[in-house]
Design a protein around this motif. Structure first.
Motif, PDB file in Angstrom:
ATOM      1  N   MET A 118      -3.413  -6.499   2.019  1.00  0.00           N
ATOM      2  CA  MET A 118      -2.200  -6.552   2.842  1.00  0.00           C
ATOM      3  C   MET A 118      -1.341  -7.021   2.296  1.00  0.00           C
ATOM      4  SD  MET A 118      -3.420  -5.961   5.552  1.00  0.00           S
ATOM      5  CE  MET A 118      -2.219  -5.960   6.512  1.00  0.00           C
ATOM      6  N   ASN A 119      -1.115  -6.586   1.427  1.00  0.00           N
ATOM      7  CA  ASN A 119       0.187  -6.890   0.133  1.00  0.00           C
ATOM      8  C   ASN A 119       1.522  -5.102  -0.007  1.00  0.00           C
ATOM      9  OD1 ASN A 119      -1.553  -5.746  -1.123  1.00  0.00           O
ATOM     10  ND2 ASN A 119      -1.580  -6.359  -3.451  1.00  0.00           N
ATOM     11  N   HIS A 120       1.498  -4.802   1.583  1.00  0.00           N
ATOM     12  CA  HIS A 120       1.567  -3.503   1.022  1.00  0.00           C
ATOM     13  C   HIS A 120       3.333  -3.580   1.192  1.00  0.00           C
ATOM     14  CE1 HIS A 120       1.693  -5.665   5.184  1.00  0.00           C
ATOM     15  NE2 HIS A 120       3.276  -4.449   5.303  1.00  0.00           N
ATOM     16  N   GLU A 121       3.865  -4.466   1.543  1.00  0.00           N
ATOM     17  CA  GLU A 121       5.123  -4.776   0.954  1.00  0.00           C
ATOM     18  C   GLU A 121       5.375  -4.921  -0.408  1.00  0.00           C
ATOM     19  OE1 GLU A 121       5.894  -8.048   3.047  1.00  0.00           O
ATOM     20  OE2 GLU A 121       5.169  -7.111   4.990  1.00  0.00           O
ATOM     21  N   LYS A 122       4.743  -4.805  -1.140  1.00  0.00           N
ATOM     22  CA  LYS A 122       4.647  -5.363  -2.716  1.00  0.00           C
ATOM     23  C   LYS A 122       3.697  -3.816  -4.071  1.00  0.00           C
ATOM     24  CE  LYS A 122       4.258 -10.259  -2.546  1.00  0.00           C
ATOM     25  NZ  LYS A 122       2.579 -10.962  -2.970  1.00  0.00           N
ATOM     26  N   TYR A 123       3.658  -3.134  -2.938  1.00  0.00           N
ATOM     27  CA  TYR A 123       3.054  -1.331  -3.330  1.00  0.00           C
ATOM     28  C   TYR A 123       4.589  -1.305  -4.303  1.00  0.00           C
ATOM     29  CZ  TYR A 123       1.186   3.157  -4.141  1.00  0.00           C
ATOM     30  OH  TYR A 123       0.963   3.924  -4.521  1.00  0.00           O
ATOM     31  N   ASP A 124       3.372  -0.358  -5.414  1.00  0.00           N
ATOM     32  CA  ASP A 124       4.039  -0.022  -6.851  1.00  0.00           C
ATOM     33  C   ASP A 124       3.485   1.602  -7.221  1.00  0.00           C
ATOM     34  OD1 ASP A 124       5.125   0.544  -8.749  1.00  0.00           O
ATOM     35  OD2 ASP A 124       5.049  -0.747  -9.974  1.00  0.00           O
ATOM     36  N   ASN A 125       4.414   2.129  -6.555  1.00  0.00           N
ATOM     37  CA  ASN A 125       3.713   4.069  -6.586  1.00  0.00           C
ATOM     38  C   ASN A 125       3.636   4.132  -7.844  1.00  0.00           C
ATOM     39  OD1 ASN A 125       6.562   4.156  -7.673  1.00  0.00           O
ATOM     40  ND2 ASN A 125       7.371   5.643  -5.790  1.00  0.00           N
ATOM     41  N   SER A 126       3.794   3.109  -9.055  1.00  0.00           N
ATOM     42  CA  SER A 126       3.445   3.911 -10.612  1.00  0.00           C
ATOM     43  C   SER A 126       1.670   3.751 -10.633  1.00  0.00           C
ATOM     44  CB  SER A 126       4.382   3.087 -11.261  1.00  0.00           C
ATOM     45  OG  SER A 126       3.956   2.026 -11.768  1.00  0.00           O
ATOM     46  N   LEU A 127       1.704   2.993  -9.652  1.00  0.00           N
ATOM     47  CA  LEU A 127       0.002   2.531  -9.976  1.00  0.00           C
ATOM     48  C   LEU A 127      -0.962   3.559 -10.091  1.00  0.00           C
ATOM     49  CD1 LEU A 127      -0.152  -0.777  -7.475  1.00  0.00           C
ATOM     50  CD2 LEU A 127      -0.171  -1.117 -10.534  1.00  0.00           C
ATOM     51  N   LYS A 128      -1.795   3.255 -11.191  1.00  0.00           N
ATOM     52  CA  LYS A 128      -2.706   4.658 -10.738  1.00  0.00           C
ATOM     53  C   LYS A 128      -3.685   4.960 -10.467  1.00  0.00           C
ATOM     54  CE  LYS A 128       0.073   6.244 -14.758  1.00  0.00           C
ATOM     55  NZ  LYS A 128       1.700   6.583 -14.164  1.00  0.00           N
ATOM     56  N   ILE A 129      -4.579   3.416 -10.295  1.00  0.00           N
ATOM     57  CA  ILE A 129      -5.744   3.376  -9.420  1.00  0.00           C
ATOM     58  C   ILE A 129      -5.282   1.989  -8.230  1.00  0.00           C
ATOM     59  CG2 ILE A 129      -8.295   2.274 -10.021  1.00  0.00           C
ATOM     60  CD1 ILE A 129      -8.015   2.435 -12.968  1.00  0.00           C
ATOM     61  N   ILE A 130      -5.882   2.930  -7.542  1.00  0.00           N
ATOM     62  CA  ILE A 130      -6.123   2.616  -6.373  1.00  0.00           C
ATOM     63  C   ILE A 130      -7.988   1.540  -5.551  1.00  0.00           C
ATOM     64  CG2 ILE A 130      -5.110   1.812  -3.734  1.00  0.00           C
ATOM     65  CD1 ILE A 130      -2.769   1.340  -5.675  1.00  0.00           C
ATOM     66  N   LYS A 131      -8.737   0.290  -5.299  1.00  0.00           N
ATOM     67  CA  LYS A 131      -9.775   0.285  -4.711  1.00  0.00           C
ATOM     68  C   LYS A 131      -9.209  -0.557  -3.543  1.00  0.00           C
ATOM     69  CE  LYS A 131     -13.598  -2.019  -6.595  1.00  0.00           C
ATOM     70  NZ  LYS A 131     -13.995  -1.594  -5.288  1.00  0.00           N
ATOM     71  N   ASN A 132      -9.912   0.720  -2.903  1.00  0.00           N
ATOM     72  CA  ASN A 132     -10.673  -0.010  -1.556  1.00  0.00           C
ATOM     73  C   ASN A 132     -11.569  -0.519  -1.461  1.00  0.00           C
ATOM     74  OD1 ASN A 132      -9.925   0.172   1.153  1.00  0.00           O
ATOM     75  ND2 ASN A 132     -10.399   2.741   1.334  1.00  0.00           N
ATOM     76  N   THR A 133     -11.755  -1.756  -0.285  1.00  0.00           N
ATOM     77  CA  THR A 133     -12.494  -2.860  -0.913  1.00  0.00           C
ATOM     78  C   THR A 133     -13.689  -2.315   0.714  1.00  0.00           C
ATOM     79  OG1 THR A 133     -12.738  -4.644  -0.314  1.00  0.00           O
ATOM     80  CG2 THR A 133     -11.170  -3.868   0.723  1.00  0.00           C
ATOM     81  N   SER A 134     -14.406  -3.355   1.071  1.00  0.00           N
ATOM     82  CA  SER A 134     -15.019  -3.048   2.178  1.00  0.00           C
ATOM     83  C   SER A 134     -14.900  -2.694   2.861  1.00  0.00           C
ATOM     84  CB  SER A 134     -16.269  -4.269   2.220  1.00  0.00           C
ATOM     85  OG  SER A 134     -16.320  -5.552   2.169  1.00  0.00           O
ATOM     86  N   CYS A 135     -15.560  -1.972   4.624  1.00  0.00           N
ATOM     87  CA  CYS A 135     -14.703  -2.164   5.757  1.00  0.00           C
ATOM     88  C   CYS A 135     -14.963  -3.886   5.910  1.00  0.00           C
ATOM     89  CB  CYS A 135     -16.182  -1.388   6.784  1.00  0.00           C
ATOM     90  SG  CYS A 135     -17.388  -1.816   6.712  1.00  0.00           S
ATOM     91  N   THR A 136     -15.852  -4.750   5.931  1.00  0.00           N
ATOM     92  CA  THR A 136     -16.160  -6.217   6.244  1.00  0.00           C
ATOM     93  C   THR A 136     -14.183  -6.887   5.854  1.00  0.00           C
ATOM     94  OG1 THR A 136     -18.208  -5.738   6.545  1.00  0.00           O
ATOM     95  CG2 THR A 136     -16.645  -8.599   6.727  1.00  0.00           C
ATOM     96  N   THR A 137     -14.313  -6.630   4.781  1.00  0.00           N
ATOM     97  CA  THR A 137     -12.749  -6.739   4.304  1.00  0.00           C
ATOM     98  C   THR A 137     -11.457  -5.725   4.681  1.00  0.00           C
ATOM     99  OG1 THR A 137     -13.929  -7.511   2.513  1.00  0.00           O
ATOM    100  CG2 THR A 137     -12.006  -7.544   1.732  1.00  0.00           C
TER     101      THR A 137
END
Length: 153
Positions: free
Chosen positions: A1-20
Motif C-alpha cells: 500500500m505504498n503506491h504513492e511512493k512507486y518509482d517506475n525505475s524499479l526493475k523488479i516488482i514482487k507480488n505477495t500472497s492473496c491473504t497479504t
C-alpha cells in the motif's frame, strides 16, 4: 500500500500472497486513521499471551481451502491506542473504499456469504456487519477476497 511512493525505475516488482493483498488495504486504513498498537508487534492484547497476535488469516487454513476453494476471509484483530466505536471504524473504511482505495478496498453492509465474492476484483471487501467491538480499544474486523480473481487483478 505504498503506491504513492512507486518509482517506475524499479526493475523488479514482487507480488505477495492473496491473504497479504487482502490485509494491506484494511490495515492501511486502520493504521492511517487510528493509532493501532498491533502493528508494532510489541504490545500484548488484553487477555491474550504477550506475543504478536494481530492477524488471523482464516483463508489459509487447510479446512477452509477445501470447503471454500476460491473465496476466503481474513480476521483482523486490532488493539487501538485510543477509544473508538465500531461505527467510527466503519465510517473511515467506507470513506476509503469510495475515495483513496476505491480500486482495492470494497465495503458492504449486506448479509453476505463467501459465494458473494466469487469474481470480485477488490483485493479486500470489508464486512461491516461482521465488525465487532470487544471493548473501546479492541476490535475484530472481517474482510473477504476471491483467492484467484482479485490476485490476478
Amino acid at each position: 500500500m505504498n503506491h504513492e511512493k512507486y518509482d517506475n525505475s524499479l526493475k523488479i516488482i514482487k507480488n505477495t500472497s492473496c491473504t497479504t493483498i487482502c490485509l494491506a488495504p484494511l490495515a492501511k486504513v486502520i493504521h492511517d486513521s487510528f493509532e493501532s498498537s498491533g502493528d508494532s508487534g510489541s504490545q500484548p492484547m488484553p487477555s491474550l499471551p504477550p506475543k504478536r497476535l494481530w492477524m488471523a488469516p482464516l483463508g489459509s487454513c487447510g479446512v477452509m481451502a477445501k470447503g471454500l476453494p476460491r473465496t476466503s476471509s481474513l480476521l483482523l484483530l486490532v488493539l487501538l491506542r485510543t477509544s473508538k466505536t465500531k461505527d467510527d471504524i466503519k465510517k473511515v473504511v467506507k470513506q476509503a473504499s469510495k475515495v483513496s482505495l476505491k480500486d482495492f478496498l470494497g465495503y458492504t453492509e449486506d448479509q453476505i456469504v463467501s459465494y458473494n465474492f466469487n469474481s470480485n476484483a477488490h483485493a479486500s471487501t470489508f464486512d461491516a456487519g461482521a465488525c465487532i467491538a470487544l471493548n473501546d480499544h479492541f476490535v475484530k474486523l472481517v474482510s473477504w477476497y476471491d483467492n484467484e480473481f482479485d490476485y490476478i487483478n
